[in-house]
Design a protein around this motif. Structure first.
Motif, PDB file in Angstrom:
ATOM      1  N   LYS A 169      41.471  33.436  24.713  1.00  0.00           N
ATOM      2  CA  LYS A 169      40.602  33.984  25.748  1.00  0.00           C
ATOM      3  C   LYS A 169      40.709  35.505  25.843  1.00  0.00           C
ATOM      4  O   LYS A 169      41.785  36.085  25.695  1.00  0.00           O
ATOM      5  CB  LYS A 169      40.950  33.366  27.109  1.00  0.00           C
ATOM      6  CG  LYS A 169      40.679  31.861  27.180  1.00  0.00           C
ATOM      7  CD  LYS A 169      39.201  31.570  26.990  1.00  0.00           C
ATOM      8  CE  LYS A 169      38.915  30.092  27.074  1.00  0.00           C
ATOM      9  NZ  LYS A 169      37.488  29.779  26.946  1.00  0.00           N
ATOM     10  N   THR A 170      39.570  36.129  26.081  1.00  0.00           N
ATOM     11  CA  THR A 170      39.517  37.588  26.185  1.00  0.00           C
ATOM     12  C   THR A 170      39.245  38.059  27.613  1.00  0.00           C
ATOM     13  O   THR A 170      39.205  39.262  27.854  1.00  0.00           O
ATOM     14  CB  THR A 170      38.413  38.146  25.260  1.00  0.00           C
ATOM     15  OG1 THR A 170      37.158  37.552  25.614  1.00  0.00           O
ATOM     16  CG2 THR A 170      38.727  37.829  23.804  1.00  0.00           C
ATOM     17  N   GLU A 171      39.051  37.120  28.540  1.00  0.00           N
ATOM     18  CA  GLU A 171      38.797  37.484  29.937  1.00  0.00           C
ATOM     19  C   GLU A 171      40.128  37.864  30.588  1.00  0.00           C
ATOM     20  O   GLU A 171      40.861  37.009  31.080  1.00  0.00           O
ATOM     21  CB  GLU A 171      38.147  36.328  30.698  1.00  0.00           C
ATOM     22  CG  GLU A 171      36.791  35.907  30.159  1.00  0.00           C
ATOM     23  CD  GLU A 171      36.888  34.793  29.125  1.00  0.00           C
ATOM     24  OE1 GLU A 171      37.982  34.653  28.509  1.00  0.00           O
ATOM     25  OE2 GLU A 171      35.906  34.075  28.939  1.00  0.00           O
ATOM     26  N   VAL A 172      40.431  39.145  30.579  1.00  0.00           N
ATOM     27  CA  VAL A 172      41.710  39.644  31.083  1.00  0.00           C
ATOM     28  C   VAL A 172      41.435  40.822  32.020  1.00  0.00           C
ATOM     29  O   VAL A 172      40.666  41.730  31.687  1.00  0.00           O
ATOM     30  CB  VAL A 172      42.628  40.095  29.923  1.00  0.00           C
ATOM     31  CG1 VAL A 172      43.912  40.712  30.458  1.00  0.00           C
ATOM     32  CG2 VAL A 172      42.952  38.913  29.013  1.00  0.00           C
ATOM     33  N   MET A 173      42.069  40.811  33.181  1.00  0.00           N
ATOM     34  CA  MET A 173      41.858  41.868  34.168  1.00  0.00           C
ATOM     35  C   MET A 173      42.400  43.192  33.660  1.00  0.00           C
ATOM     36  O   MET A 173      43.507  43.277  33.126  1.00  0.00           O
ATOM     37  CB  MET A 173      42.547  41.502  35.482  1.00  0.00           C
ATOM     38  CG  MET A 173      42.347  42.530  36.604  1.00  0.00           C
ATOM     39  SD  MET A 173      43.022  41.966  38.184  1.00  0.00           S
ATOM     40  CE  MET A 173      41.810  40.710  38.615  1.00  0.00           C
ATOM     41  N   THR A 174      41.600  44.240  33.841  1.00  0.00           N
ATOM     42  CA  THR A 174      42.014  45.585  33.452  1.00  0.00           C
ATOM     43  C   THR A 174      42.743  46.270  34.610  1.00  0.00           C
ATOM     44  O   THR A 174      42.667  45.844  35.768  1.00  0.00           O
ATOM     45  CB  THR A 174      40.801  46.439  33.067  1.00  0.00           C
ATOM     46  OG1 THR A 174      39.962  46.594  34.228  1.00  0.00           O
ATOM     47  CG2 THR A 174      39.995  45.775  31.945  1.00  0.00           C
ATOM     48  N   ARG A 175      43.427  47.371  34.286  1.00  0.00           N
ATOM     49  CA  ARG A 175      44.096  48.151  35.322  1.00  0.00           C
ATOM     50  C   ARG A 175      43.081  48.685  36.332  1.00  0.00           C
ATOM     51  O   ARG A 175      43.354  48.735  37.536  1.00  0.00           O
ATOM     52  CB  ARG A 175      44.858  49.313  34.673  1.00  0.00           C
ATOM     53  CG  ARG A 175      46.156  48.921  34.007  1.00  0.00           C
ATOM     54  CD  ARG A 175      47.280  48.727  35.014  1.00  0.00           C
ATOM     55  NE  ARG A 175      47.587  49.978  35.691  1.00  0.00           N
ATOM     56  CZ  ARG A 175      48.388  50.921  35.196  1.00  0.00           C
ATOM     57  NH1 ARG A 175      48.950  50.770  34.002  1.00  0.00           N
ATOM     58  NH2 ARG A 175      48.642  52.016  35.879  1.00  0.00           N
ATOM     59  N   GLN A 176      41.891  49.069  35.853  1.00  0.00           N
ATOM     60  CA  GLN A 176      40.873  49.600  36.751  1.00  0.00           C
ATOM     61  C   GLN A 176      40.458  48.560  37.788  1.00  0.00           C
ATOM     62  O   GLN A 176      40.391  48.861  38.989  1.00  0.00           O
ATOM     63  CB  GLN A 176      39.639  50.048  35.957  1.00  0.00           C
ATOM     64  CG  GLN A 176      38.530  50.607  36.842  1.00  0.00           C
ATOM     65  CD  GLN A 176      37.275  50.970  36.066  1.00  0.00           C
ATOM     66  OE1 GLN A 176      37.133  50.619  34.895  1.00  0.00           O
ATOM     67  NE2 GLN A 176      36.363  51.690  36.699  1.00  0.00           N
ATOM     68  N   THR A 177      40.216  47.325  37.331  1.00  0.00           N
ATOM     69  CA  THR A 177      39.831  46.272  38.266  1.00  0.00           C
ATOM     70  C   THR A 177      40.969  45.951  39.223  1.00  0.00           C
ATOM     71  O   THR A 177      40.757  45.761  40.430  1.00  0.00           O
ATOM     72  CB  THR A 177      39.411  45.004  37.501  1.00  0.00           C
ATOM     73  OG1 THR A 177      38.306  45.317  36.650  1.00  0.00           O
ATOM     74  CG2 THR A 177      38.997  43.899  38.456  1.00  0.00           C
ATOM     75  N   ALA A 178      42.187  45.901  38.713  1.00  0.00           N
ATOM     76  CA  ALA A 178      43.349  45.649  39.578  1.00  0.00           C
ATOM     77  C   ALA A 178      43.465  46.722  40.651  1.00  0.00           C
ATOM     78  O   ALA A 178      43.759  46.415  41.819  1.00  0.00           O
ATOM     79  CB  ALA A 178      44.615  45.583  38.733  1.00  0.00           C
TER      80      ALA A 178
END
Length: 324
Positions: free
Chosen positions: A60-69
């Motif tokens: 899976k490639t759906e991973v939260m980025t630092r920006q979204t966090a």
């Protein structure tokens, strides 16, 4: 592959139309005071569990980025939630998980970290265990069965032994031990098209077996039925069990369980920053209140009294004693 399709078409037909069931009982499902922020940091996982409602897995490639966090953290700081619940996939596999954990731990009195245990105890993640301990984070660990063959059939070869080793390591750190304040809770799900067994009896059985065979202790066990979503729903469809399973859930509908369902006091944020009433609705592709809202559009808490988006999987949370 069909198994990787993220969402499924809505099924709101009799006899399993959840909204119709609510109407027949004169009930409405609306949001109360939102206390818990659940943050799904991605679908990446080291396992491909047969019961997974999110279709999480290694590719899976759906991973939260630092920006979204950071965007979610900005909202959490404004709102002051009572608890923040970090989940996945396997949240351990998000490359920024240490920073994410530290950030959210500072924004709520309670931090909950959901783990499948094998990911927490692999890849040199001892530093993450130490961090969770230092933050007094509650660990909620998926432990499907005390039967090794059943557990490996559901979650993958060798997962049972890896999970037992992880629990022993957490116990050695003080988790699940009296007087430490380090809470370790287990979650058990049935194998196959069955509803969850009685929670009190399941906890008693797990506690006796884990302690006598492996010296493992824990605080609480939650026994939940599997939501008919994602990979589990695909299996139900392929095996011809979907109609019967949905009927089991619908027949067990308990109107008294409605007040305690998690969606009334929890809001779930996906890896891309969009809001859902719960993690099941995230998996289902049903945004909060059926309106697609990004966290950057939020000022305060979701408003009390707002309707909660529902579909047939909601029977899972209202069957029998409920799913809180």
């Amino acid at each position: 592959m069909a198994d990787d399709h993220p969402f499924i078409p809505e099924l709101e037909t009799e006899p399993t139309g959840f909204s119709r069931t609510l109407a027949r009982h004169g009930l409405k499902l609306t949001r109360g005071h939102t206390q818990i922020l659940q943050v799904n940091v991605g679908l990446l996982c080291n396992q491909t569990c047969g019961h997974c409602h999110l279709n999480a897995g290694p590719g899976k490639t759906e991973v939260m980025t630092r920006q979204t966090a950071d965007q979610i953290a900005d909202w959490a700081e404004r709102v002051s939630f009572e608890a923040i619940d970090i989940t996945g996939g396997a949240p351990e596999m998000n490359p920024d998980i240490v920073t994410i954990v530290k950030t959210f731990a500072a924004l709520a009195p309670k931090l909950i970290f959901r783990s499948n245990l094998s990911a927490l105890n692999s890849g040199g993640r001892e530093h993450l265990m130490d961090l969770l301990k230092s933050l007094q984070a509650t660990i909620v660990a998926s432990f499907a069965s005390i039967n090794e063959a059943q557990a490996d059939a559901q979650r993958g070869d060798g997962i049972f032994k890896a999970s037992v080793a992880a629990l022993q390591k957490l116990n050695a750190m003080g988790y699940g031990q009296p007087g430490t304040g380090l809470e370790l809770n287990l979650v058990s799900n049935p194998t196959g098209a069955f509803m969850a067994a009685d929670q009190a009896q399941t906890e008693k059985r797990f506690r006796q077996m884990l302690e006598s065979k492996w010296g493992i202790t824990f605080n609480h066990l939650f026994s939940f039925s599997n939501a008919p979503l994602g990979r589990f729903r695909r299996w139900l469809e392929r095996s011809g069990n979907l109609p019967a399973y949905l009927k089991k859930l619908a027949d067990a509908f308990n109107p008294c369980a409605l007040d305690g369902v998690m969606c009334r006091t929890l809001v779930s944020v996906s890896w891309d920053g969009y809001l859902y009433d719960c993690d099941f609705n995230l998996a289902r592709g049903l945004p909060m209140g059926r309106n697609r809202v990004h966290v950057t559009d939020m000022i305060g808490r979701p408003e009390q009294g707002n309707p909660i988006a529902t579909a047939d999987h909601c029977y899972t949370c209202t069957a029998g004693a409920g799913f809180t």
